[in-house]
Design a protein around this motif. Sequence first.
Motif, PDB file in Angstrom:
ATOM      1  N   ASP A 133      33.630  36.406  43.291  1.00 13.51           N
ATOM      2  CA  ASP A 133      34.132  37.603  43.971  1.00 13.51           C
ATOM      3  C   ASP A 133      33.881  38.881  43.183  1.00 13.51           C
ATOM      4  OD1 ASP A 133      35.052  36.254  46.214  1.00 13.51           O
ATOM      5  OD2 ASP A 133      36.999  35.822  45.293  1.00 13.51           O
ATOM      6  N   LYS A 136      32.415  41.749  45.318  1.00 12.93           N
ATOM      7  CA  LYS A 136      33.442  42.195  46.267  1.00 12.93           C
ATOM      8  C   LYS A 136      34.442  43.094  45.556  1.00 12.93           C
ATOM      9  CE  LYS A 136      36.908  40.375  49.493  1.00 12.93           C
ATOM     10  NZ  LYS A 136      37.543  39.134  50.037  1.00 12.93           N
ATOM     11  N   SER A 137      34.838  42.705  44.361  1.00 13.91           N
ATOM     12  CA  SER A 137      35.778  43.485  43.563  1.00 13.91           C
ATOM     13  C   SER A 137      35.190  44.850  43.217  1.00 13.91           C
ATOM     14  CB  SER A 137      36.137  42.715  42.287  1.00 13.91           C
ATOM     15  OG  SER A 137      36.894  43.511  41.411  1.00 13.91           O
TER      16      SER A 137
END
Length: 474
Positions: A133, A136-137
Amino acid sequence: MNDNALHTVEARIRQQAAAFCESGNVPGFVAGVHHAGEQTVVAHGTANVATGAPMREDTGFLLGSVTKVLTTTLVLRQVDRGLLDLDTPVVTYLPEFALTVPGAADKILVRHLISHTNGIDADLFFPHDKGRDALKSYVNGLASSCGSLFEPGEQLSYSNGGMIVAGRLLEVVTGTPFHDLLAREIYAPVGMKDSSTSAEQAILRSTAIGHFPDPETMAAKPTGMFMLPDTWGPAGSTPIGTIADLLAFGRTHLAGGVSPSGTRVLSAASTALMQQVSHDMQTPNVPPMGLGWVRYPFGDTAVLAMSGASPGGVSILCVVPEHDLVFTAYGNTPGAIMLQDQILQWLLSEHLGVQIPTLVTAAGQDVDLTPYAGTYRSDQLRIDVSIVDGQLEERTTYEPADASQERIFTEFAGGTTSAPPQRYVPIRPGLFAPAGYPPESFDGYLRLLLVSYHDIRDGQARFRNGGGRLARRA
């Protein structure tokens, strides 16, 4: 290319590498050339001074920003499939993409991400996240941390943030994590058999680490950080490969998107599109930009290139389509970029017979300096420009957003984030050279050391461009 010509190239690189590494405290260097169906790889010195491991022809290294051309190739693969459209707003595919300036992200098209014309002001935004992720972060963090430097398509500014957003975009439209996509759709079909994306994979084979000059002795000391965070993967923090791997990738772009094994990686149309000029700032310190590729003009010859900084190291990949040549190299101190520039210019002028014109001649006379004085800012950087003794003097200050980003950038820079004031002499209105450099210094890759100013309104320049990166008048 006959064997004798290849032998000459190999001997010359070996000679240049040995001399430069000894005089410049560069522990190790590895380079390769493919030309007209023949290929050679040369390795010199040490990959890691802490262990004494030698730099070998098959030693891996961090690709750094050379990765941006791989990321762009991945984007164009999805365009070929109909999953992406270059002229569609990014938010159509990635609704959560936002910047601190309301509505700014909505105007950014997919092509702006990979042509460095997006205006995202995030060049030193280093959120420290790992795993699947991470991208996305990163994108989520932009909304609260980073603004916009200019309207999309208006200017050109080297953009780590744009490439990272492109990496997240790839994850969303393919349903595949970026690293897995890179391995499946670039490494495998190109034949980059020794490439990886993590320290855990790299440790299983010979891999170089970066070094920085010790401030007191100037001897090379190992970096304290092998790679930047996973959040920077598509911009170049994590991919690791070899000279042979990068030669194979370069040859794929020479061959209209077909890899050395005969696998089509990219359509001929998309391969050509990457090489065409997408934006030109009309100034010698900012070469015209394609998609992913920077188009360095050496006279009438275009060199498609990208260099890649990693903590204490620097890589380069150059493709010269009209001469069927690929050159790639890695050195494990930042100063190795000078050697890479020397070898590139020798290959062009002596091996290929390319006439390299002088970019910068005598200093300009009677240039009015007042439009350029002032304070310019970009993400976590402040540049104060003043007029001193008929020259411009620049003072650059790093203003970290938080302790975590300060720690990452400080380690990436080898512990030094401040520099002494730098004087610049005028070449012509809007273009300046660092004082003390002979004019021929800027004929090659080091033209990036020149500084330009753009968009003068009401007697003041709105933008400063140094190293291909814009800062906006405060």
